[in-house]
Design a protein around this motif. Structure first.
Motif, PDB file in Angstrom:
ATOM      1  N   ALA A  56       0.790  -1.166   0.134  1.00  0.00           N
ATOM      2  CA  ALA A  56       0.120  -0.064   0.044  1.00  0.00           C
ATOM      3  C   ALA A  56       0.935   1.160   0.111  1.00  0.00           C
ATOM      4  O   ALA A  56       1.882   1.101   0.430  1.00  0.00           O
ATOM      5  CB  ALA A  56      -0.863  -0.004   1.269  1.00  0.00           C
ATOM      6  N   ASP A  57       0.272   2.370  -0.390  1.00  0.00           N
ATOM      7  CA  ASP A  57       1.096   3.736  -0.558  1.00  0.00           C
ATOM      8  C   ASP A  57       1.047   4.083   0.982  1.00  0.00           C
ATOM      9  O   ASP A  57      -0.087   5.272   1.168  1.00  0.00           O
ATOM     10  CB  ASP A  57       0.351   4.592  -1.555  1.00  0.00           C
ATOM     11  N   CYS A  58       1.486   3.455   2.000  1.00  0.00           N
ATOM     12  CA  CYS A  58       1.502   3.838   3.479  1.00  0.00           C
ATOM     13  C   CYS A  58       2.914   4.581   3.875  1.00  0.00           C
ATOM     14  O   CYS A  58       3.784   4.577   3.141  1.00  0.00           O
ATOM     15  CB  CYS A  58       1.254   2.969   4.289  1.00  0.00           C
ATOM     16  N   ALA A  59       2.936   4.928   4.911  1.00  0.00           N
ATOM     17  CA  ALA A  59       4.119   5.295   5.615  1.00  0.00           C
ATOM     18  C   ALA A  59       4.376   4.247   6.770  1.00  0.00           C
ATOM     19  O   ALA A  59       3.517   3.900   7.578  1.00  0.00           O
ATOM     20  CB  ALA A  59       3.891   6.966   6.353  1.00  0.00           C
ATOM     21  N   VAL A  60       5.662   4.318   7.120  1.00  0.00           N
ATOM     22  CA  VAL A  60       5.971   3.266   8.074  1.00  0.00           C
ATOM     23  C   VAL A  60       7.047   3.965   9.012  1.00  0.00           C
ATOM     24  O   VAL A  60       8.171   4.561   8.565  1.00  0.00           O
ATOM     25  CB  VAL A  60       6.591   1.985   7.350  1.00  0.00           C
ATOM     26  N   ILE A  61       6.867   3.918  10.358  1.00  0.00           N
ATOM     27  CA  ILE A  61       7.872   4.099  11.311  1.00  0.00           C
ATOM     28  C   ILE A  61       8.714   2.841  11.965  1.00  0.00           C
ATOM     29  O   ILE A  61       8.022   2.028  12.622  1.00  0.00           O
ATOM     30  CB  ILE A  61       7.158   4.952  12.569  1.00  0.00           C
ATOM     31  N   GLY A  62       9.974   2.813  11.645  1.00  0.00           N
ATOM     32  CA  GLY A  62      10.636   1.732  11.990  1.00  0.00           C
ATOM     33  C   GLY A  62      11.482   1.941  13.327  1.00  0.00           C
ATOM     34  O   GLY A  62      12.005   2.868  13.318  1.00  0.00           O
ATOM     35  N   ILE A  63      11.425   1.009  14.467  1.00  0.00           N
ATOM     36  CA  ILE A  63      11.841   1.257  15.498  1.00  0.00           C
ATOM     37  C   ILE A  63      13.082  -0.320  15.866  1.00  0.00           C
ATOM     38  O   ILE A  63      12.476  -1.261  15.675  1.00  0.00           O
ATOM     39  CB  ILE A  63      11.025   1.387  16.910  1.00  0.00           C
ATOM     40  N   ASP A  64      13.943   0.289  16.439  1.00  0.00           N
ATOM     41  CA  ASP A  64      14.936  -1.019  16.976  1.00  0.00           C
ATOM     42  C   ASP A  64      15.929  -0.210  17.708  1.00  0.00           C
ATOM     43  O   ASP A  64      16.637   0.993  17.549  1.00  0.00           O
ATOM     44  CB  ASP A  64      15.638  -1.676  15.560  1.00  0.00           C
ATOM     45  N   ARG A  65      16.307  -1.006  18.968  1.00  0.00           N
ATOM     46  CA  ARG A  65      17.288  -0.645  20.039  1.00  0.00           C
ATOM     47  C   ARG A  65      18.684  -0.984  19.455  1.00  0.00           C
ATOM     48  O   ARG A  65      19.681  -0.630  20.106  1.00  0.00           O
ATOM     49  CB  ARG A  65      16.879  -1.112  21.331  1.00  0.00           C
ATOM     50  N   ASP A  66      18.875  -1.638  18.403  1.00  0.00           N
ATOM     51  CA  ASP A  66      20.324  -2.212  17.857  1.00  0.00           C
ATOM     52  C   ASP A  66      20.454  -1.195  16.556  1.00  0.00           C
ATOM     53  O   ASP A  66      19.795  -1.352  15.453  1.00  0.00           O
ATOM     54  CB  ASP A  66      19.962  -3.550  17.341  1.00  0.00           C
ATOM     55  N   PRO A  67      21.472  -0.411  16.993  1.00  0.00           N
ATOM     56  CA  PRO A  67      22.099   0.426  15.858  1.00  0.00           C
ATOM     57  C   PRO A  67      22.565  -0.423  14.650  1.00  0.00           C
ATOM     58  O   PRO A  67      22.206   0.242  13.396  1.00  0.00           O
ATOM     59  CB  PRO A  67      23.279   1.013  16.629  1.00  0.00           C
TER      60      PRO A  67
END
Length: 321
Positions: A56-67
């Protein structure tokens, strides 16, 4: 995790490096739509994110504690045409991260719990007894390492950690062996710890490695995984829009129990019986979408043995909560 493949909005940059366990049902339950905003709270190698961007033409916020995961994800950021942003944070902070990204509320959140295959396969991260490496296990590289815990905790505390988080019935014997071994020399590597555990465990052909539960317990303790999960579930409920959805994939009975308890407590509408008065509860705020946990089929387990223990649960927020 699933590759984006040739979906209707496939993201350039090549196929995903990692195929997510239960990737297809996870994305289906999220009900991805054009214009939606979604949080991949355990970005890892970006498999869920890649699929969401592709369908889909959506937006995603990606989160990770691992650099290191975020560094590897930069190629996907560049290929996403501005639809993906990445943040280094713990997933219990996902509502704060959403606000930092400019969104007060989102349409969906996905949590893929536990350690990633990428972390397990890197000996230097110290998560696995199958490869020798420093006894680290820190997902974010900060705080006390597994070696710090193993070499400093009391015998009683070690036994409690291994029993509670690893559900290991030989925890006392293992803790006793660890204390005895570290009196001779500090336990600094994954192989050294695995050998100590194996020395007091009997195993038969076909059994899991004797150190499996002990390593799992130490990893969960070092990274406060259950505490993070409790915080993430509450944060997801706060940040989701009405009819927003959360999907959680767990690999451990304690994680799955926590997710189930959270969902049950917020979706129950009554209580009591003819022998007891009705229990008054707050109005439900969630609708459970999975009456029973979704598990991997034989084909997926054959492709990825880690999927064998996976359980997916999903819920939807209720309008007017």
């Amino acid at each position: 995790m699933m590759a984006g493949g040739d979906g209707p909005r496939a993201v350039a940059g090549g196929p995903a490096l990692h195929i997510p366990v239960l990737g297809r049902p996870a994305v289906d339950f999220l009900n991805i739509r054009d214009g939606g905003v979604y949080i991949d709270a355990t970005f890892g190698a970006g498999g869920y994110t890649r699929t969401m961007l592709a369908v889909a033409d959506c937006a995603v916020i990606g989160i990770d504690r691992d650099p290191s995961a975020l560094a590897l994800g930069q190629q996907l950021v560049e290929a996403s045409s501005g639809r993906l942003v990445l943040f280094e944070a713990r997933f219990a902070q996902l509502d704060r991260v959403a606000r930092e990204a400019g969104f007060d509320a989102v349409d969906g959140v996905v949590l893929d719990l536990g350690v990633s295959s990428m972390q397990l396969d890197t000996a230097a991260r110290g998560f696995s007894f199958r490869q020798d490496g420093p006894l680290d296990m820190r997902m974010g590289g900060k705080g006390a390492s597994a070696a710090d815990v193993v070499n400093a905790a009391s015998e009683r505390d070690l036994a409690d950690i291994i029993f509670t988080l690893g559900e290991e019935r030989h925890s006392r014997a293992i803790a006793r062996a660890i204390v005895k071994a570290r009196e001779q020399a500090p336990i600094k590597t994954t192989r050294a710890l695995a050998d100590v555990v194996a020395s007091v465990m009997r195993s038969r052909p076909g059994d899991i490695h004797p150190a499996t539960r002990s390593f799992q317990a130490l990893r969960m303790f070092v990274n406060d995984e259950l505490g993070e999960l409790a915080g993430a579930l509450a944060a997801a409920e706060r940040v989701l829009k009405p009819a927003g959805r959360l999907v959680a994939v767990s690999f451990h009975s304690l994680e799955d129990r926590m997710v189930k308890t959270f969902l049950t407590g917020r979706s129950a509408v009554g209580g009591g019986s003819r022998h007891a008065p009705e229990v008054k509860r707050p109005a439900p705020t969630l609708r459970v979408l999975t009456k029973r946990p979704v598990t991997a089929d034989e084909g997926e387990v054959a492709r990825n043995p880690r999927a064998r223990s996976a359980k997916l649960r999903a819920f939807e927020t209720i309008d007017g909560r």
